[in-house]
Motif scaffolding. Structure first.
Motif, mmCIF file in Angstrom:
data_model
loop_
_atom_site.group_PDB
_atom_site.id
_atom_site.type_symbol
_atom_site.label_atom_id
_atom_site.label_comp_id
_atom_site.label_asym_id
_atom_site.label_seq_id
_atom_site.Cartn_x
_atom_site.Cartn_y
_atom_site.Cartn_z
ATOM 1 N N ASP A 1 -13.879 -4.512 -8.835
ATOM 2 C CA ASP A 1 -12.434 -4.476 -8.593
ATOM 3 C C ASP A 1 -12.025 -3.176 -7.894
ATOM 4 O OD1 ASP A 1 -12.393 -6.888 -9.846
ATOM 5 O OD2 ASP A 1 -11.456 -6.183 -11.702
ATOM 6 N N ILE A 2 -12.538 -2.038 -8.403
ATOM 7 C CA ILE A 2 -12.170 -0.742 -7.830
ATOM 8 C C ILE A 2 -12.668 -0.621 -6.399
ATOM 9 C CG2 ILE A 2 -12.554 1.746 -8.012
ATOM 10 C CD1 ILE A 2 -12.570 1.441 -11.028
ATOM 11 N N VAL B 1 -10.366 -2.889 -4.162
ATOM 12 C CA VAL B 1 -9.017 -2.322 -4.023
ATOM 13 C C VAL B 1 -9.068 -1.038 -3.205
ATOM 14 C CG1 VAL B 1 -7.080 -1.323 -5.288
ATOM 15 C CG2 VAL B 1 -8.167 -3.404 -6.132
ATOM 16 N N VAL C 1 -2.180 -5.502 -4.197
ATOM 17 C CA VAL C 1 -2.373 -4.260 -4.960
ATOM 18 C C VAL C 1 -1.285 -4.110 -6.017
ATOM 19 C CG1 VAL C 1 -2.431 -1.751 -4.789
ATOM 20 C CG2 VAL C 1 -3.621 -3.125 -3.089
ATOM 21 N N SER C 2 -0.057 -4.487 -5.682
ATOM 22 C CA SER C 2 1.046 -4.378 -6.647
ATOM 23 C C SER C 2 0.824 -5.292 -7.844
ATOM 24 C CB SER C 2 2.368 -4.709 -5.962
ATOM 25 O OG SER C 2 2.623 -3.850 -4.886
ATOM 26 N N THR D 1 -2.317 -4.160 -9.867
ATOM 27 C CA THR D 1 -2.072 -2.968 -10.688
ATOM 28 C C THR D 1 -1.278 -3.315 -11.935
ATOM 29 O OG1 THR D 1 -2.071 -1.583 -8.694
ATOM 30 C CG2 THR D 1 -1.078 -0.653 -10.683
ATOM 31 N N LEU D 2 -0.224 -4.108 -11.768
ATOM 32 C CA LEU D 2 0.594 -4.493 -12.918
ATOM 33 C C LEU D 2 -0.200 -5.343 -13.901
ATOM 34 C CD1 LEU D 2 3.360 -4.359 -14.200
ATOM 35 C CD2 LEU D 2 4.060 -6.313 -12.814
ATOM 36 N N SER E 1 -3.463 -5.306 -14.315
ATOM 37 C CA SER E 1 -4.470 -4.453 -14.953
ATOM 38 C C SER E 1 -3.849 -3.609 -16.054
ATOM 39 C CB SER E 1 -5.128 -3.551 -13.907
ATOM 40 O OG SER E 1 -5.789 -4.309 -12.928
ATOM 41 N N ILE E 2 -2.639 -3.120 -15.817
ATOM 42 C CA ILE E 2 -1.957 -2.320 -16.846
ATOM 43 C C ILE E 2 -1.687 -3.158 -18.093
ATOM 44 C CG2 ILE E 2 0.187 -1.113 -17.396
ATOM 45 C CD1 ILE E 2 0.268 -0.184 -14.476
#
Length: 300
Positions: free
Chosen positions: A189-190, A193, A244-245, A248-249, A251-252
């Motif tokens: 994933d990293i 991204v 990405v948005s 990220t959300l 993943s958080i």
């Protein structure tokens, strides 16, 4: 049935229907362009793979979540849970990989002619299909481990070390192996991204520099019509930004829910909704910004 369950069920159902129809139409349009040979681009193949992967994510995430939200009596068996999670994870990984491939390829394509990417620019179109297939194979192999610790709800009552997903449960038998596996997925994933962000920055800089050059040549009062390469680059920038948005959300929320043995109802459903947002939105981004699709009904 509680009103909250009914509301979340309607939302999941609407998202599933809209997302699947959007990806189906996108796949249809690009297949039509291929068979009619109407102004083909090198990125079309990547977008078709992306549409298929997004459809799998929507169907194998949205349908079970809708069933769970509507409290349907049919509960998934162990085999069904393994299949649902396996296909969903494969679709998610392929969607991420092809989005990364799309952004990197376009960044190389629009790079300046005198850059060090010139030789690579000439070779990359030949290997797009190979990279897309390798992305499918890699994710199909890596995500086999997912099926090993997924069980149906009816078999999870006596298992204390489990994670409740609403319609299935995940067992935690070997925390060391699970940590290693999660680290492998996190690295993937990293990496994807990170490449997307690098490619997006490169594309944005190239477009800005090109705009400055055009304004210098034609004057500030003239606004020339953007080229096809510029339009597809802008579409990919919007696509990557949305990915990405949402990623990220999501993943958080996933990280936050991992601290709880039994995550709350709203946290599980919110995370599932956000996970399917990108596959739902992405086909409409392409269809709204690709002038070839709007001409299919008239010319091709």
């Amino acid at each position: 049935m509680a009103s909250s369950d009914l509301a979340i069920g309607v939302i999941f159902l609407s998202q599933t229907v809209v997302g699947f129809l959007g990806n189906f139409l996108l796949l249809y349009h690009y297949s039509f362009l291929y068979f009619t040979r109407c102004t083909l681009r090198s990125t079309d193949l990547i977008i078709k793979h992306l549409a298929v992967a997004n459809s799998l994510v929507i169907l194998f995430k949205g349908v079970p979540q809708t069933m769970a939200a509507f409290l349907l009596k049919h509960s998934l068996s162990d085999i069904e849970c393994k299949l649902v999670f396996y296909v969903h994870r494969v679709g998610r990984g392929v969607s991420m990989g092809n989005t990364c491939l799309l952004s990197v390829f376009q960044a190389i394509t629009i790079s300046s002619r005198d850059s060090r990417w010139t030789e690579l620019k000439l070779q990359t179109p030949k290997y797009i299909g190979l990279f897309s297939i390798l992305c499918w194979v890699l994710n199909m192999l890596v995500n086999i481990c997912v099926s090993m610790h997924m069980i149906g709800k009816q078999n999870s009552k006596n298992n204390t070390a489990k994670v409740d997903y609403g319609y299935c449960s995940g067992t935690v038998n070997n925390r060391t192996a699970l940590s290693l596996y999660n680290s492998l997925l996190l690295f993937y994933d990293i990496l994807c991204v990170g490449l997307m962000i690098w490619a997006s920055g490169s594309m944005a800089f190239t477009l800005y520099r090109h705009k400055q050059q055009v304004q210098h040549i034609h004057g500030t009062n003239l606004s020339p019509r953007s080229s096809p390469e510029s339009r597809i680059t802008q579409s990919i920038l919007v696509l990557v930004s949305s990915f990405v948005s949402f990623f990220t959300l999501s993943s958080i929320l996933s990280l936050y829910s991992s601290f709880f043995h039994k995550p709350s109802w709203w946290l599980v459903n919110t995370s599932a909704l956000i996970t399917s947002c990108f596959p739902t939105v992405s086909p409409f981004i392409f269809m709204s910004r690709d002038p070839r699709i709007s001409r299919i009904n008239y010319a091709c």
